[in-house]
Design an enzyme around this catalytic site. Structure first.
Site, PDB file in Angstrom:
ATOM      1  N   ASP A   1       0.826  -1.213   0.000  1.00 39.94           N
ATOM      2  CA  ASP A   1       0.000   0.000   0.000  1.00 39.94           C
ATOM      3  C   ASP A   1       0.858   1.260   0.000  1.00 39.94           C
ATOM      4  O   ASP A   1       1.962   1.275   0.548  1.00 39.94           O
ATOM      5  CB  ASP A   1      -0.917  -0.023   1.243  1.00 39.94           C
ATOM      6  CG  ASP A   1      -2.042   0.990   1.132  1.00 39.94           C
ATOM      7  OD1 ASP A   1      -2.446   1.322  -0.005  1.00 39.94           O
ATOM      8  OD2 ASP A   1      -2.519   1.456   2.177  1.00 39.94           O
ATOM      9  N   GLY A   2       0.322   2.301  -0.620  1.00 44.90           N
ATOM     10  CA  GLY A   2       0.971   3.609  -0.572  1.00 44.90           C
ATOM     11  C   GLY A   2       1.452   4.146  -1.919  1.00 44.90           C
ATOM     12  O   GLY A   2       2.090   5.206  -1.955  1.00 44.90           O
TER      13      GLY A   2
ATOM     14  N   GLY B   1      -0.297   5.503  -4.372  1.00 45.68           N
ATOM     15  CA  GLY B   1      -0.960   6.768  -4.704  1.00 45.68           C
ATOM     16  C   GLY B   1      -0.334   7.934  -3.959  1.00 45.68           C
ATOM     17  O   GLY B   1      -0.054   8.989  -4.542  1.00 45.68           O
ATOM     18  N   ARG B   2      -0.086   7.736  -2.668  1.00 45.07           N
ATOM     19  CA  ARG B   2       0.508   8.817  -1.864  1.00 45.07           C
ATOM     20  C   ARG B   2       1.943   9.099  -2.291  1.00 45.07           C
ATOM     21  O   ARG B   2       2.402  10.233  -2.298  1.00 45.07           O
ATOM     22  CB  ARG B   2       0.428   8.464  -0.373  1.00 45.07           C
ATOM     23  CG  ARG B   2      -0.960   8.728   0.205  1.00 45.07           C
ATOM     24  CD  ARG B   2      -1.161   8.022   1.503  1.00 45.07           C
ATOM     25  NE  ARG B   2      -1.385   6.594   1.297  1.00 45.07           N
ATOM     26  CZ  ARG B   2      -1.265   5.671   2.233  1.00 45.07           C
ATOM     27  NH1 ARG B   2      -0.879   6.020   3.438  1.00 45.07           N
ATOM     28  NH2 ARG B   2      -1.521   4.412   1.957  1.00 45.07           N
ATOM     29  N   TRP B   3       2.646   8.035  -2.683  1.00 41.36           N
ATOM     30  CA  TRP B   3       4.027   8.199  -3.164  1.00 41.36           C
ATOM     31  C   TRP B   3       4.035   9.122  -4.390  1.00 41.36           C
ATOM     32  O   TRP B   3       4.881  10.013  -4.512  1.00 41.36           O
ATOM     33  CB  TRP B   3       4.589   6.824  -3.520  1.00 41.36           C
ATOM     34  CG  TRP B   3       6.043   6.788  -3.869  1.00 41.36           C
ATOM     35  CD1 TRP B   3       7.089   6.580  -3.030  1.00 41.36           C
ATOM     36  CD2 TRP B   3       6.608   6.950  -5.187  1.00 41.36           C
ATOM     37  NE1 TRP B   3       8.274   6.599  -3.721  1.00 41.36           N
ATOM     38  CE2 TRP B   3       8.010   6.817  -5.042  1.00 41.36           C
ATOM     39  CE3 TRP B   3       6.076   7.183  -6.455  1.00 41.36           C
ATOM     40  CZ2 TRP B   3       8.877   6.914  -6.134  1.00 41.36           C
ATOM     41  CZ3 TRP B   3       6.945   7.282  -7.535  1.00 41.36           C
ATOM     42  CH2 TRP B   3       8.329   7.147  -7.363  1.00 41.36           C
TER      43      TRP B   3
ATOM     44  N   HIS C   1       1.861   3.509  -9.155  1.00 34.71           N
ATOM     45  CA  HIS C   1       1.710   2.072  -9.438  1.00 34.71           C
ATOM     46  C   HIS C   1       2.885   1.563 -10.280  1.00 34.71           C
ATOM     47  O   HIS C   1       3.392   0.473 -10.065  1.00 34.71           O
ATOM     48  CB  HIS C   1       0.384   1.792 -10.154  1.00 34.71           C
ATOM     49  CG  HIS C   1      -0.822   2.124  -9.321  1.00 34.71           C
ATOM     50  ND1 HIS C   1      -0.911   1.797  -7.987  1.00 34.71           N
ATOM     51  CD2 HIS C   1      -1.982   2.780  -9.612  1.00 34.71           C
ATOM     52  CE1 HIS C   1      -2.074   2.222  -7.507  1.00 34.71           C
ATOM     53  NE2 HIS C   1      -2.735   2.828  -8.467  1.00 34.71           N
TER      54      HIS C   1
ATOM     55  N   SER D   1      -7.514  -5.712  -4.774  1.00 32.84           N
ATOM     56  CA  SER D   1      -8.549  -6.303  -3.921  1.00 32.84           C
ATOM     57  C   SER D   1      -9.891  -6.334  -4.648  1.00 32.84           C
ATOM     58  O   SER D   1     -10.095  -5.621  -5.648  1.00 32.84           O
ATOM     59  CB  SER D   1      -8.687  -5.504  -2.626  1.00 32.84           C
ATOM     60  OG  SER D   1      -9.369  -4.286  -2.863  1.00 32.84           O
ATOM     61  N   SER D   2     -10.802  -7.129  -4.122  1.00 35.69           N
ATOM     62  CA  SER D   2     -12.138  -7.179  -4.737  1.00 35.69           C
ATOM     63  C   SER D   2     -12.826  -5.818  -4.617  1.00 35.69           C
ATOM     64  O   SER D   2     -13.739  -5.515  -5.374  1.00 35.69           O
ATOM     65  CB  SER D   2     -12.978  -8.303  -4.108  1.00 35.69           C
ATOM     66  OG  SER D   2     -12.800  -8.373  -2.716  1.00 35.69           O
TER      67      SER D   2
ATOM     68  N   LEU E   1      10.593 -20.658  -4.988  1.00 40.00           N
ATOM     69  CA  LEU E   1       9.760 -19.703  -4.248  1.00 40.00           C
ATOM     70  C   LEU E   1       8.326 -19.832  -4.749  1.00 40.00           C
ATOM     71  O   LEU E   1       8.090 -19.853  -5.955  1.00 40.00           O
ATOM     72  CB  LEU E   1      10.265 -18.264  -4.491  1.00 40.00           C
ATOM     73  CG  LEU E   1       9.356 -17.132  -3.979  1.00 40.00           C
ATOM     74  CD1 LEU E   1       9.318 -17.087  -2.447  1.00 40.00           C
ATOM     75  CD2 LEU E   1       9.832 -15.777  -4.519  1.00 40.00           C
TER      76      LEU E   1
ATOM     77  N   SER F   1      -7.914  -4.692   5.429  1.00 36.48           N
ATOM     78  CA  SER F   1      -8.558  -4.407   4.143  1.00 36.48           C
ATOM     79  C   SER F   1      -8.989  -5.666   3.387  1.00 36.48           C
ATOM     80  O   SER F   1      -8.792  -5.756   2.166  1.00 36.48           O
ATOM     81  CB  SER F   1      -7.660  -3.523   3.262  1.00 36.48           C
ATOM     82  OG  SER F   1      -7.410  -2.288   3.890  1.00 36.48           O
TER      83      SER F   1
ATOM     84  N   GLU G   1       2.283 -13.018  12.607  1.00 36.23           N
ATOM     85  CA  GLU G   1       2.796 -11.816  13.264  1.00 36.23           C
ATOM     86  C   GLU G   1       2.535 -10.651  12.306  1.00 36.23           C
ATOM     87  O   GLU G   1       2.786 -10.752  11.106  1.00 36.23           O
ATOM     88  CB  GLU G   1       4.299 -11.941  13.533  1.00 36.23           C
ATOM     89  CG  GLU G   1       4.651 -13.037  14.515  1.00 36.23           C
ATOM     90  CD  GLU G   1       4.067 -12.805  15.907  1.00 36.23           C
ATOM     91  OE1 GLU G   1       3.996 -11.639  16.348  1.00 36.23           O
ATOM     92  OE2 GLU G   1       3.675 -13.806  16.548  1.00 36.23           O
TER      93      GLU G   1
HETATM   94  C1  IPE Z   1      -5.412  -2.743  -0.037  1.00 33.75           C
HETATM   95  O1  IPE Z   1      -5.115  -1.409  -0.193  1.00 33.75           O
HETATM   96  C2  IPE Z   1      -5.365  -3.436  -1.362  1.00 33.75           C
HETATM   97  C3  IPE Z   1      -4.065  -3.572  -1.989  1.00 33.75           C
HETATM   98  C4  IPE Z   1      -2.926  -3.148  -1.529  1.00 33.75           C
HETATM   99  C5  IPE Z   1      -4.067  -4.269  -3.235  1.00 33.75           C
HETATM  100  P1  IPE Z   1      -6.238  -0.296  -0.317  1.00 33.75           P
HETATM  101  O2  IPE Z   1      -5.534   1.000  -0.506  1.00 33.75           O
HETATM  102  O3  IPE Z   1      -7.228  -0.661  -1.359  1.00 33.75           O
HETATM  103  O4  IPE Z   1      -6.945  -0.369   1.111  1.00 33.75           O
HETATM  104  P2  IPE Z   1      -7.908   0.677   1.830  1.00 33.75           P
HETATM  105  O5  IPE Z   1      -8.994   1.012   0.873  1.00 33.75           O
HETATM  106  O6  IPE Z   1      -7.090   1.879   2.155  1.00 33.75           O
HETATM  107  O7  IPE Z   1      -8.373  -0.021   3.054  1.00 33.75           O
HETATM  108  C1  IPE Z   2      -1.746   0.193  -3.297  1.00 33.76           C
HETATM  109  O1  IPE Z   2      -1.510   1.554  -3.316  1.00 33.76           O
HETATM  110  C2  IPE Z   2      -1.919  -0.377  -4.687  1.00 33.76           C
HETATM  111  C3  IPE Z   2      -3.270  -0.864  -5.002  1.00 33.76           C
HETATM  112  C4  IPE Z   2      -4.299  -0.849  -4.187  1.00 33.76           C
HETATM  113  C5  IPE Z   2      -3.470  -1.375  -6.336  1.00 33.76           C
HETATM  114  P1  IPE Z   2      -2.688   2.587  -3.299  1.00 33.76           P
HETATM  115  O2  IPE Z   2      -3.092   2.865  -4.701  1.00 33.76           O
HETATM  116  O3  IPE Z   2      -3.791   2.141  -2.418  1.00 33.76           O
HETATM  117  O4  IPE Z   2      -1.975   3.867  -2.693  1.00 33.76           O
HETATM  118  P2  IPE Z   2      -2.558   4.876  -1.616  1.00 33.76           P
HETATM  119  O5  IPE Z   2      -3.010   4.053  -0.440  1.00 33.76           O
HETATM  120  O6  IPE Z   2      -3.678   5.611  -2.263  1.00 33.76           O
HETATM  121  O7  IPE Z   2      -1.388   5.764  -1.289  1.00 33.76           O
HETATM  122 MG    MG Z   3      -4.165   2.375  -0.427  1.00 34.24          MG
END
Ligand code: IPE
Ligand code: IPE
Ligand code: MG
Length: 250
Positions: free
Chosen positions: A21-22, A24-26, A38, A66-67, A132, A197, A208
């Protein structure tokens, strides 16, 4: 090197699961569109796979889509699908060369035929590899996983293979995704959010959990190493007492 104390749990996780995750913010920090994040995240995926190969971690499960992610803006979903398609074309041969077995977990039927068929081809091609186990969770939801397992077990009951009152955790477990792999020892979520999530639910009963503030594109070998060090310091008790674990009854 001092050996771990008798009865100590595995110091190296056999199975690591990551919520990447992260992205988009990056990208936002760099004043760029989310899809730029991405793209950048792909390098971190390669790093994580290389890291697991190097460290001898048996299984790595990555949450890629995710779904619930279908609810994102259409152009972002489209860009992600495009990225998956290109990554498959680009990376599968190399992963195969490194002995990686690729498995996609999730409801694959929802993907465009071109993408679904490439996913199946990648799984078939790498099925015999043993270095792996790389599981990529796409259109995956932990609740979906439990529901699909229940549906398959119900079919077995209907066929007379099991009586409904014989159903217990042990009879449901083989129908869940990743049942053939070591239990998830370490669950990592990058990006600073402290939630699951709807990723693995059943499978993380005794994992853990490690939350990292690092945004996924910045999650490198040093960051992964830090997660392993944190894991190595944990005492896994599985319901027992610390004294029992120390006495080697773990
Ligand atoms: C969880 O991240 C899904 C993936 C990393 C693929 P999200 O960014 O979708 O989660 P929420 O919406 O912040 O909980
Ligand atoms: C996770 O990063 C990648 C996917 C869910 C596909 P995000 O796209 O959720 O990035 P943020 O959480 O908005 O920074
Ligand atoms: Mg996210």
């Amino acid at each position: 090197m001092t050996p771990p104390p008798a009865g100590a749990p595995h110091r190296l996780p056999r199975h690591v699961a990551i919520v990447m995750d992260g992205n988009g913010r990056w990208a936002r920090k760099r004043l760029r569109p989310r899809t730029f994040g991405h793209h950048a995240g792909q390098k971190a995926v390669r790093n994580a796979i290389e890291f697991c190969l190097r460290r001898g971690i048996a299984a790595l499960t990555l949450f890629a889509f995710s779904s619930e992610n279908w609810q994102r803006p259409e152009d972002e979903v489209g860009a992600l699908m495009e990225l998956f398609l290109k990554a498959l074309d680009r990376e599968v041969d190399e992963l195969h060369g490194h002995g990686v077995r690729i498995r996609f977990v999730g409801e694959l039927a929802a993907f465009a035929p071109a993408l679904a068929s490439r996913m199946r081809a990648a799984m078939d091609k790498t099925a015999a590899n043993t270095k792996l186990m790389l599981n990529i969770a796409v259109n995956y939801g932990g609740r979906w996983d439990i529901a699909q397992a229940a549906a398959r077990l119900a079919r077995a009951a209907q066929a007379g293979e099991i009586a409904p009152d014989q159903i217990d955790e042990r009879s449901l477990a083989p129908y869940l995704c990743l049942a053939d792999q070591p239990p998830v020892d370490l669950f990592i979520r990058t990006g600073g959010e402290q939630r699951v999530s709807n990723f693995l639910l059943w499978q993380i009963a005794y994992a853990e959990i490690y939350f990292s503030a690092t945004l996924w594109p910045d999650f490198d070998a040093a960051a992964f190493e830090q997660a392993l060090a944190d894991y190595a310091g944990r005492e896994r008790r599985f319901g027992k007492t610390s004294a029992q674990i120390a006495a080697g009854n773990g």
